[in-house]
Design an enzyme around this catalytic site. Structure first.
Site, PDB file in Angstrom:
ATOM      1  N   LYS A 108      -1.732  -6.042   0.896  1.00 12.10           N
ATOM      2  CA  LYS A 108      -2.172  -6.207   2.269  1.00 12.10           C
ATOM      3  C   LYS A 108      -1.895  -7.697   2.555  1.00 12.10           C
ATOM      4  O   LYS A 108      -1.112  -8.151   3.677  1.00 12.10           O
ATOM      5  CB  LYS A 108      -3.506  -6.082   2.090  1.00 12.10           C
ATOM      6  CG  LYS A 108      -4.135  -6.246   3.469  1.00 12.10           C
ATOM      7  CD  LYS A 108      -5.568  -6.392   3.644  1.00 12.10           C
ATOM      8  CE  LYS A 108      -6.166  -8.098   3.132  1.00 12.10           C
ATOM      9  NZ  LYS A 108      -7.486  -8.280   3.281  1.00 12.10           N
ATOM     10  N   ASP A 162      -5.909  -3.298   6.187  1.00 15.51           N
ATOM     11  CA  ASP A 162      -7.252  -3.766   5.870  1.00 15.51           C
ATOM     12  C   ASP A 162      -8.322  -2.837   6.030  1.00 15.51           C
ATOM     13  O   ASP A 162      -7.812  -1.683   6.447  1.00 15.51           O
ATOM     14  CB  ASP A 162      -7.346  -5.069   6.258  1.00 15.51           C
ATOM     15  CG  ASP A 162      -7.532  -5.042   8.009  1.00 15.51           C
ATOM     16  OD1 ASP A 162      -7.471  -3.873   8.637  1.00 15.51           O
ATOM     17  OD2 ASP A 162      -7.954  -6.015   8.496  1.00 15.51           O
TER      18      ASP A 162
END
Length: 259
Positions: free
Chosen positions: A126, A144
């Protein structure tokens, strides 16, 4: 809602286009001036808000402007600065470790490849995709909490595992759209499609959403759920927020924003 894969692609790509019109300024909401600053800010953003990170990074980068300076930082001094972001002991260790790794392995520069970024302490897929997409212009899906929630609500995937979400959603879009899509879904999740009570009645893609009705459908009541409080007499602020203006942009224009 989707009878074929082709139909699904058309629907979700239309959603992306509409969100692009609603949030034309959708970018990473962390303030940064370099790949190093974005990398550090993204690590700090875990389990806290971008607003809180943006509040402490000016002082952080004033004292430690690059990887060499941060690698040599006093641990206690660094911890004291980043403490408001939470989990500061683990984050301090990550920042010291990744800064040292940048100096030792990459000449102090942030690498522009996924394989090298994820080898840095405290950096996962991420974080890597946030940096690649927003600092280097390299396409990537950033999964996320907001992105995963919206991808499932909008019928892009039913997966829960972030890597599986990333791969299924990526297959629905052209690579050139991955970073913009990531930013737009995060913007939308923070402003309208909230976790507990989405503002369905104020959603610009409601007609394309298979989850419509999970939240408030009355337009006036839904409008009250939109995030960030308005200062009295500044209703134009709402329109700017929905248009995607960042908090930094709004502050520069003199809008008083709540934390």
């Amino acid at each position: 809602m989707d009878k074929t894969l082709t139909g699904k692609k058309r629907r979700v790509r239309r959603i992306n286009r509409i969100l692009g019109e609603v949030y034309p300024y959708a970018t990473a909401e962390l303030d940064f001036e370099s790949p190093f600053e974005l990398l550090v800010a993204t690590v700090l953003s875990a389990q806290t808000t971008d607003v809180r990170v943006n509040a402490i990074t000016p002082e952080l980068f004033r004292r430690f402007p690059d990887s060499a300076a941060m690698a040599d930082a006093d641990e206690q001094e660094l911890s004291d600065i980043i403490k408001p972001t939470g989990f500061y002991k683990a984050k301090t260790a990550s920042l010291l470790g990744l800064s040292a790794a940048l100096v030792q392995r990459h000449g102090g520069q942030v690498p522009d490849s996924l394989d090298e970024l994820v080898k840095l302490p405290g950096v996962g897929r991420k974080t890597a995709f946030v940096v690649l997409g927003n600092a280097f212009g390299r396409p990537g899906i950033t999964v996320d909490t907001h992105f995963g929630r919206l991808a499932r609500r909008l019928g892009m995937t039913q997966q829960q595992d972030p890597v599986k979400v990333e791969r299924e959603v990526a297959a629905l879009f052209e690579p050139k759209d991955w970073t913009a899509l990531s930013n737009r879904l995060v913007f939308h999740g923070r402003r309208i499609c909230h976790s507990r009570r989405p503002a369905c009645g104020a959603c610009p893609v409601a007609q394309l959403c298979p989850s419509y009705g999970e939240g408030e459908t009355n337009p006036e009541l839904a409008k009250q759920l939109l995030k960030y409080e308005l200062a009295p007499g500044r209703e134009d602020l709402l329109e700017k927020m929905l248009a995607g203006a960042s908090r930094r942009q709004l502050r520069a224009e003199g809008y008083p924003l709540s934390a």
